[in-house]
Design a protein around this motif. Sequence first.
Motif, PDB file in Angstrom:
ATOM      1  N   ASP A 104      43.745  57.922 -48.477  1.00 54.10           N
ATOM      2  CA  ASP A 104      44.964  57.662 -47.302  1.00 54.10           C
ATOM      3  C   ASP A 104      45.849  58.963 -47.500  1.00 54.10           C
ATOM      4  OD1 ASP A 104      46.760  56.882 -49.076  1.00 54.10           O
ATOM      5  OD2 ASP A 104      45.575  54.857 -49.080  1.00 54.10           O
ATOM      6  N   SER A 137      40.435  56.832 -42.249  1.00 55.55           N
ATOM      7  CA  SER A 137      41.288  57.604 -43.155  1.00 55.55           C
ATOM      8  C   SER A 137      40.631  59.195 -43.067  1.00 55.55           C
ATOM      9  CB  SER A 137      40.876  56.981 -44.542  1.00 55.55           C
ATOM     10  OG  SER A 137      41.594  57.928 -45.509  1.00 55.55           O
ATOM     11  N   GLY A 262      43.831  52.271 -46.068  1.00 52.50           N
ATOM     12  CA  GLY A 262      42.745  53.470 -46.128  1.00 52.50           C
ATOM     13  C   GLY A 262      41.394  52.697 -45.795  1.00 52.50           C
TER      14      GLY A 262
END
Length: 349
Positions: A104, A137, A262
């Motif tokens: 992320d 992500s 993420g």
Amino acid sequence: MNSRLALATLAVGEPMGQQVYERELAQRAPDELREGWDVDRITVRTLRSPVPGTVRIPSRLLMGASPGVRRAAGRVIYRGHDVVHRFDLRLPPAPRPEVLTVHDVVSWRFADEGRPPSDAAATARRASVVVCPSQFSADEVASQLGVAEPRAIHNGVDRAFFAAVPLAAEELEALGIRTPFVLHAGGCTQRKNLAGLAAAWPLVRASLPDTMLVLMGPPDERRDRLFGPLPGTVRVGRVPDAAVRGVMAGASAVVVPSTYEGFGLPALEAMAVGVPVVAADRSSLPEVCGDAAYLVEPDGPGLADGLVAALGGGPDTRAMVGRGRERAERFSWEASVAAHAELWRSCVG
């Protein structure tokens, strides 16, 4: 001569979802690659770290050193390997070819997630390929770091979650838990949105006063401050891995209120267990959950409405749980490792 792959990880004292990913890939990579490959795991720790590892480096090399010094450190750490898969941007970069996982971009989005190393974006762009755990992500990494065509490879779920059974009542009581309960498992940073969950909980208790909220995760002042005053809540800290599945299987619902993830492994694990999921309609969570969760606004009323619906256990909830089990079957570590192995092979091909 065999090709040598290094799987480079950063030693941490409190394993979380990222470490599950690293462990699963490291355990499965040799069998997936088979003949013609040697797989080494390099675990980097600082000079004073008590955490087990294979390589010690000064802490400054992880974050504060110049890009040139970090590149030099990488040439030493990964010496003799044909391909390096770097699992963390904080690790010194490797000479190419390098595969890099970026889970992320929270270090750029949230002030309480720590700062990235000075060369983070540049080394991400230089990697042979960047892997992300979700398309959300991957899109973030492309826009924030300027990476061209990062690859989205979903995480998997441990097959043991599909066969999980609830802990016995006395085992739950030993943890301070009584049924029925809602489970939250995770960290306490801003993006985890514990404030939203704290705002929701009195509304849930007004409708379902016998329900308990169980908060699982490392001790943290923010969690204590938000939930200590709230009736019907218990903070159980870290629970041994062997017991986590049993706690989750005993829950009446699992809540993932995060405004930014993420991936969102607890949501997937809950779907595999067969427990209703209430998740924020944000970031990667809709991608992971699909139509198998109550996706809600991550504020107090939205989370409360989702939890009350999930705890009601009606036909819609039962159907959703069935869809969740089916959906979780699509997320296997075998498929994830196979997709990674294609990238490793491409780097020496």
